[in-house]
Design a protein around this motif. Structure first.
Motif, PDB file in Angstrom:
ATOM      1  N   ASN A   1     -24.594  -3.248   9.431  1.00 54.14           N
ATOM      2  CA  ASN A   1     -24.305  -4.068   8.136  1.00 54.14           C
ATOM      3  C   ASN A   1     -25.724  -4.925   7.835  1.00 54.14           C
ATOM      4  O   ASN A   1     -26.146  -5.299   8.677  1.00 54.14           O
ATOM      5  CB  ASN A   1     -23.320  -4.982   8.733  1.00 54.14           C
TER       6      ASN A   1
ATOM      7  N   GLN B   1     -16.786  -2.977   3.256  1.00 51.09           N
ATOM      8  CA  GLN B   1     -17.603  -1.659   2.451  1.00 51.09           C
ATOM      9  C   GLN B   1     -16.695  -1.760   1.015  1.00 51.09           C
ATOM     10  O   GLN B   1     -17.398  -1.544   0.055  1.00 51.09           O
ATOM     11  CB  GLN B   1     -17.213  -0.538   3.046  1.00 51.09           C
TER      12      GLN B   1
ATOM     13  N   ASN C   1     -18.594  -2.032  -2.475  1.00 53.89           N
ATOM     14  CA  ASN C   1     -18.343  -1.014  -3.435  1.00 53.89           C
ATOM     15  C   ASN C   1     -17.960  -1.643  -4.763  1.00 53.89           C
ATOM     16  O   ASN C   1     -18.513  -1.282  -5.787  1.00 53.89           O
ATOM     17  CB  ASN C   1     -17.387  -0.044  -2.954  1.00 53.89           C
TER      18      ASN C   1
ATOM     19  N   TRP D   1     -20.990   0.985  13.039  1.00 55.05           N
ATOM     20  CA  TRP D   1     -21.347   0.492  11.796  1.00 55.05           C
ATOM     21  C   TRP D   1     -22.724  -0.077  11.550  1.00 55.05           C
ATOM     22  O   TRP D   1     -23.182  -0.876  12.685  1.00 55.05           O
ATOM     23  CB  TRP D   1     -20.287  -0.323  11.088  1.00 55.05           C
TER      24      TRP D   1
ATOM     25  N   GLN E   1     -14.407  -3.716   8.484  1.00 52.37           N
ATOM     26  CA  GLN E   1     -15.361  -2.969   8.089  1.00 52.37           C
ATOM     27  C   GLN E   1     -15.032  -2.467   6.695  1.00 52.37           C
ATOM     28  O   GLN E   1     -15.817  -2.240   5.930  1.00 52.37           O
ATOM     29  CB  GLN E   1     -15.814  -2.077   9.296  1.00 52.37           C
ATOM     30  N   ASN E   2     -13.831  -1.856   6.779  1.00 54.74           N
ATOM     31  CA  ASN E   2     -13.344  -1.206   5.434  1.00 54.74           C
ATOM     32  C   ASN E   2     -13.519  -2.187   4.323  1.00 54.74           C
ATOM     33  O   ASN E   2     -13.709  -2.055   3.288  1.00 54.74           O
ATOM     34  CB  ASN E   2     -11.955  -0.696   5.770  1.00 54.74           C
TER      35      ASN E   2
END
Length: 605
Positions: free
Chosen positions: A177, A242, A246, A175, A238-239
């Motif tokens: 960031n 994100q 979003n 990932w 991480q989800n």
């Protein structure tokens, strides 16, 4: 050496040193540098250490002594085997232990003897070093979480070109960031190549990788061993991150859209409430005084001024009331020798309340004006100079302001109650416009505050929209009442007639073609012209078209001619200014909140 000569030499040296110091300061300020790009290679070693090679591309304008690179260390991390090399300058490195970080200070020179600092050059600085205990060995995976760009760089990093060399790309999850700084990323064999957009100073850009444990030694002596599973937790973090990005991006986009749509609300309000009704009145000018309303009422409804509110009398109306009292002989003009206190050159001008007139027939607001003037009477004469002097005093000015406010309230109570004003003008649209302006400024301010420092791309849209909404909202608050509000049919015709009358009295060619029939009408013109802010035009017209004997018989003209009106006007304005000034207090300063930063960085000196 003679003493005078010695003192001369000392003074010369001191002056030279001062001049050199000042020139050095000016020279030091006239310089800048940038970091167009940063190249980095991370080699993940089998036993858990990392070999780092980074090349920082500097572009200097002006003279610099060198650069520094701060590398933070935590949780037992160790930096060793440091090598420094440069291209474009000679160098001399120095390592400074700062407790929780290492500062690598690199002096840069233009000459091999290392005596002259660099000036306006492009220099590449390459650092190679080993880091231990950066890789974390969990029960299920090995994790690398590395800030390729830390928060503590003094300038933006124009572009990062990073290569992470893993034992294998099989089964690796990674990932970047924040993801909006990533430009490209791809595997080339076992190497993950990452290219970034510009990373602003004060922000960071990191890579996070989850690698299979089988790619490393079963006994990683230079890694950090943690007895727990981590992959699910890392993926969840991480989800969530994100999803948060979003959500913020969607929220900012929606806010930007709503704010841009919101700027059309004033237009809707105008078309719904602000368009004036159609009337049959078609005259180009009004020669006769349109109505017999008191001049203060005409001023309240049709007075001049961009931000003038309908139904709010102002100082022009107060002055017009005094002029009307002079014209109706409630106030008389008296001339006295200049030895008495007053105004003028050969003669002084005074006002005097006419004892032969019955004041009980006056309206309440007219009596307020007469009572105010009588307070300045001395032996029956009202000195305009004395009024001017007294209204410069704060306490007297406060008293006048109370009189002025009572006068305004008297007019509104008698002629302009809500019901009466509603027959002339509908304020509903203006009210909605002002509510929009206040709400719009609050919303724009909140969105601006939260987006001005947010690097999320969608935040820039909301930021621009908040600025546009804020400007439109401010304009909405400043717009005249007539834009959002709406005349009634009666009010539209009333305003049009007085507007055309004002046009007539300000047009000398019209007055010459259609002059008033008597000096009495001229006097009325001057009274209403005062209420409409056009007194000077009527005074000049009277001088052009009336014979001198008629002018001398006009008290209201003489009041203007001898400067009485100008002095009275100045005095009243001074009174209001004095009464409303001087308030307020001292404000203390509030310091900014600061906090510690983590992550690496660097700069130049």
């Amino acid at each position: 050496m003679p003493l005078d000569k010695k003192n001369f030499i000392i003074r010369t040296v001191l002056i030279s040193l001062i001049l050199i110091s000042f020139s050095g300061l000016a020279f030091a300020e006239d310089r800048s540098y940038s970091i167009p790009s940063l190249d980095m290679d991370l080699f993940l070693q089998n036993e858990g250490s990392i070999h780092v090679k980074e090349t920082i591309h500097y572009s200097f304008s002006g003279t610099y002594n060198g650069v520094y690179r701060d590398i933070p260390l935590k949780n037992g991390q160790i930096l060793q085997n440091l090598k420094v090399s440069t291209n474009g300058a000679y160098s001399s490195p120095e390592i400074i232990d700062q407790g929780t970080s290492k500062r690598i200070k690199i002096y840069l020179y233009s000459d091999a003897a290392k005596t002259t600092p660099i000036t306006s050059k492009d220099v590449d600085v390459t650092l190679e070093y080993d880091l231990s205990h950066v890789l974390r060995f969990y029960n299920d995976i090995v994790e690398l979480q590395y800030k390729l760009v830390g928060e503590n760089w003094d300038v933006d990093i124009g572009q990062l070109n990073a290569r992470i060399h893993a034992p294998s790309s099989d089964g690796v999850k990674y990932w970047l960031n924040p993801p909006y700084y990533a430009k490209n990323s791809s595997w080339q064999g076992n190497t993950l190549e990452v290219t970034s957009k510009t990373v602003p100073s004060g922000d960071y850009f990191e890579v996070r990788m989850a690698l299979p444990k089988g790619q490393f030694s079963s006994n990683p002596t230079n890694g950090t061993i943690l007895n727990q599973d981590a992959l699910n937790q890392i993926e969840q973090i991480q989800n969530n991150y994100q999803n948060q990005l979003n959500f913020k991006g969607t929220l900012y986009s929606i806010l930007a859209l709503l704010m841009l749509l919101g700027i059309f609300i004033p237009v809707i309000i105008y078309f719904r409430y602000g368009r004036e009704p159609k009337i049959d009145y078609q005259a180009e000018y009004e020669r006769d005084i349109p109505t017999d309303d008191p001049p203060a009422l005409v001023n309240a409804i049709c007075g001049p001024g961009f931000s003038k509110k309908i139904g709010e009398p102002d100082m022009d109306g107060f002055k017009a009331t005094i002029m009307d009292l002079i014209d109706r002989k409630y106030l008389l003009i008296e001339k006295e020798p200049s030895s008495q206190e007053g105004y003028g050159f050969d003669d002084s001008l005074f006002l005097k309340v006419n004892p032969g007139k019955d004041k009980s027939t006056l309206k309440g607001f007219e009596q307020d004006v007469l009572n105010f003037l009588e307070e300045f009477a001395d032996e029956g004469l009202i000195s305009l100079d004395q009024i001017s002097a007294d209204l410069s005093n704060r306490e007297t000015a406060k008293s006048f302001r109370e009189t002025y406010m009572d006068w305004r309230a008297g007019i509104k109570d008698e002629y302009l109650t809500d019901d009466q004003l509603g027959k002339i003008f509908n304020k509903k649209g203006d009210t909605y416009l002002k509510i929009f302006g206040i709400v719009g400024i609050v919303v724009a301010g909140i969105v601006f505050f939260f987006t001005i420092t947010d690097p999320l791309p969608a935040a820039s849209y909301a930021l621009v929209a908040s600025i546009v909404l804020g400007l439109v909202s401010i304009i909405s608050l400043l717009l005249p009442q007539k834009v959002g509000g709406q005349w009634t049919t009666y009010g539209e015709e009333y305003d049009a007639k007085w507007h055309n009358f004002k046009k007539y009295i300000q047009d000398f060619s019209l007055i010459k073609e259609y002059p008033p029939e008597s000096v009495a009408i001229w006097n009325k013109y001057l009274v209403y012209a005062t209420a409409l802010g056009a007194a000077e035009a009527v005074k000049k017209a009277m001088e052009l078209y009336l014979p001198s004997d008629q002018l001398e018989g006009s008290d209201i003209y003489l009041f203007h001619y001898y400067g009485g009106y100008a002095l009275l006007s100045s005095s009243l304005d001074t009174g209001i200014t004095t009464a409303t000034s001087g308030s307020g207090g001292d404000f203390g300063g509030v310091g900014d909140i600061g906090g510690g930063d983590i992550g690496g960085g660097g700069g130049a000196f």
